[in-house]
Design a protein around this motif. Structure first.
Motif, PDB file in Angstrom:
ATOM      1  N   PHE A 192       0.850  -1.189   0.000  1.00 31.10           N
ATOM      2  CA  PHE A 192       0.000   0.000   0.000  1.00 31.10           C
ATOM      3  C   PHE A 192       0.884   1.237   0.000  1.00 31.10           C
ATOM      4  CE2 PHE A 192      -2.235  -3.301   2.465  1.00 31.10           C
ATOM      5  CZ  PHE A 192      -3.374  -3.447   1.669  1.00 31.10           C
ATOM      6  N   GLY A 193       0.313   2.371  -0.435  1.00 24.25           N
ATOM      7  CA  GLY A 193       1.051   3.626  -0.386  1.00 24.25           C
ATOM      8  C   GLY A 193       1.200   4.274  -1.741  1.00 24.25           C
ATOM      9  N   HIS A 194       1.990   5.363  -1.763  1.00 19.37           N
ATOM     10  CA  HIS A 194       2.159   6.132  -2.997  1.00 19.37           C
ATOM     11  C   HIS A 194       2.710   5.272  -4.131  1.00 19.37           C
ATOM     12  CE1 HIS A 194       1.104   9.852  -1.052  1.00 19.37           C
ATOM     13  NE2 HIS A 194       2.115   9.783  -0.188  1.00 19.37           N
ATOM     14  N   THR A 195       3.735   4.447  -3.848  1.00 18.97           N
ATOM     15  CA  THR A 195       4.349   3.629  -4.902  1.00 18.97           C
ATOM     16  C   THR A 195       3.384   2.561  -5.389  1.00 18.97           C
ATOM     17  OG1 THR A 195       6.527   4.019  -3.932  1.00 18.97           O
ATOM     18  CG2 THR A 195       6.360   2.232  -5.511  1.00 18.97           C
ATOM     19  N   ALA A 196       2.640   1.950  -4.470  1.00 20.56           N
ATOM     20  CA  ALA A 196       1.667   0.928  -4.866  1.00 20.56           C
ATOM     21  C   ALA A 196       0.580   1.521  -5.760  1.00 20.56           C
ATOM     22  CB  ALA A 196       1.053   0.296  -3.619  1.00 20.56           C
ATOM     23  N   LYS A 197       0.143   2.740  -5.440  1.00 25.20           N
ATOM     24  CA  LYS A 197      -0.880   3.390  -6.276  1.00 25.20           C
ATOM     25  C   LYS A 197      -0.328   3.719  -7.665  1.00 25.20           C
ATOM     26  CE  LYS A 197      -3.584   6.507  -4.435  1.00 25.20           C
ATOM     27  NZ  LYS A 197      -4.069   7.654  -3.632  1.00 25.20           N
TER      28      LYS A 197
END
Length: 512
Positions: free
Chosen positions: A214-219
């Protein structure tokens, strides 16, 4: 493709893993891997000279069969500058279009490229990030992590309260700067995908450095995956955990494409649960990344040892991965939920009795080799018989390195260059990462009035100390009747303890 004679190579940055490893692996293949002079590359947060790098690349591509290019270097000046730049999308997009010139110069040129999805570390350290990350890094990560979970409807009430508190405290100008850079980098990736669809880039990898579920990189990963799917580019554009090994991976892929070969690799695990461990700094089960690493290098996973060209012994954790510097007191699962004795005996049997090339992916721990495993390999006399070995940094860094080395071994055999690279892995991954660095970080550099993030220069007292220690550790852990490793140069590339620059030489035989 005809037999390869020359490949032009733009590394991800100037560290040995990016600048030296692909070059060293190419030695002994008969293929010239041309790389830019060191002075064109940057130095950590200082960007490389992109104008000179583009000019150099155009010149070298005139008579090259292929080009392997780190787009982060050509666009931003390197991996760290890609996280620090203040450019607008239009400026970066203009640089990207210079790729067209390469195929105008040489229409037969094959271009293999890679570009990172910008990472978002979980800690407040500015060593490789914008300066404000030292104060706000943990909050930036959590803001992305919890807001992503909230969007998915799985955030707890405690998480939502924490998010509200973070968003009250996190300065608006800081998060705006951070998110603006992420949006520019994603917009450029969209431009890159258009070049792939057009056929200008022949093969592409989007590696994920320090990824999380999860998080900015996952998005960002979700966005890019959708873009790839919309353009029907799945077979020419891979995305999986990794970074510093990708130059090596693409070299192997280009070699195999040129030869028309597809090596079959049979992985043998140290633990039943090993394939289902999610390695530190990664976002998925280990076995899914392993399949990608083999595939990206131009091979396939074999369904049996009998049909395989290569046996890959995989030293997975038994349950949960730990850092290499904690292996003096490992989790219970390291001794009970895996069996490295059987792994080594199996490898020895396949090597001695079945004549199969055997390599070792030492991914039991993050950021260094497994002392017990190397001890067993030495006792069996296997250290200098292997097709490849690696045990450094992240699981994917290790996998990419050993898979490429062992696949090249299948084609070119036991060259002096192969033996030197194998020796380098023992010196660096075991003796430095798992032994010497640990001692330096546990108070020794502080006692010298220094910090693990700021030493006394690339070739200061620390580098001399490391050189001396490595010699002693190699004598203790590696050298013997089957061969010995000599370290002939040592420096600290980024003036910190995390990585070391070594030149080594393998000597056959030695004191028993």
């Amino acid at each position: 493709m005809e037999r390869l004679n020359k490949i032009a190579f733009i590394p991800l940055d100037e560290r040995p893993c990016n600048y030296e490893f692909p070059y060293l692996l190419a030695q002994g293949t008969g293929i010239q891997l041309a790389r830019p002079p060191q002075d064109m590359m940057g130095l950590k947060k200082k960007p490389g000279d992109t104008d000179r790098l583009w000019s150099w690349l155009e010149q070298e591509c005139g008579d090259a069969d292929g080009a392997i290019v780190a787009l982060d270097t050509l666009l931003y000046g390197g991996i760290i500058p890609s996280r620090l730049h203040a450019m607008e999308h239009s400026q970066v997009a203009e640089r990207l279009q210079k790729l067209r010139r390469l195929k105008q110069i040489n229409p037969q040129l094959r271009i293999f490229a890679f570009q990172l999805l910008m990472r978002c570390p979980q800690y407040s350290i500015a060593d490789e990030e914008p300066d404000y990350y030292g104060d706000w890094g943990r909050e930036i990560f959590l803001q992305g992590y919890i807001s992503h979970r909230a969007e998915l409807g799985i955030a707890s009430m405690d998480e939502l309260e924490e998010l509200a508190d973070i968003e009250r405290r996190l300065p608006e100008e800081i998060i705006d700067d951070y998110m603006r850079r992420r949006s520019v980098n994603i917009a450029v990736i969209q431009d890159v995908l258009e070049l792939i669809a057009e056929g200008l880039i022949d093969f592409m990898i989007f590696p994920q450095d320090d990824s999380a579920p999860f998080g900015h990189t996952a998005k960002d990963q979700q966005k890019v995956r959708a873009m790839i799917s919309d353009r029907d580019l799945e077979l020419r554009t891979y995305m999986y955990p990794g970074a510093d090994e990708v130059g090596c991976t693409l070299f192997a892929r280009m070699v195999h494409e040129g030869m028309g070969k597809t090596p079959l690799v049979y992985p043998r695990m140290a633990a039943v649960q090993g394939p289902f461990v999610t390695p530190l700094y990664e976002d998925r089960f280990f076995y899914e990344s392993l399949k990608y690493q083999i595939l990206a290098a131009g091979g396939l996973v074999a369904s049996s040892a009998e049909e395989a060209d290569l046996i890959l012994l995989v030293n997975t954790p038994g349950e949960t991965m730990m850092e290499a510097d904690s292996q003096q007191h490992p989790f219970f699962s390291y001794d009970v939920y895996r069996n490295i004795i059987e792994l080594v005996e199996y490898g020895d049997y396949m090597l001695r009795h079945k004549g199969k090339p055997v390599a070792v992916a030492d991914v039991g721990y993050a950021n260094g080799a497994d002392h017990k495993l190397l001890k067993l390999l030495k006792q069996k006399g296997m250290l200098f018989e292997l097709a490849g070995y690696a045990g450094w940094n992240t699981s994917s860094n290790t996998l990419g390195t050993v898979i490429v080395q062992s696949m090249l071994y299948l084609q070119y055999g036991r060259t002096p260059q192969h033996m030197d690279f194998l020796s380098l892995r023992y010196a660096e991954d075991l003796c430095y990462c798992s032994v010497v660095r640990m001692a330096l970080n546990q108070g020794e550099v502080e006692a010298m009035g220094l910090s693990k993030f700021e030493l006394d220069g690339q070739r200061g007292e620390v580098s001399r100390l490391v050189l001396e220690r490595l010699g002693a550790e190699l004598e203790k852990r590696i050298n013997g009747g089957w061969g010995r490793v000599e370290v002939i140069d040592c420096y600290m590339p980024w003036n910190r303890t995390f990585e070391v620059g070594l030149r080594v030489r393998y000597h056959p035989g030695g004191p028993s």
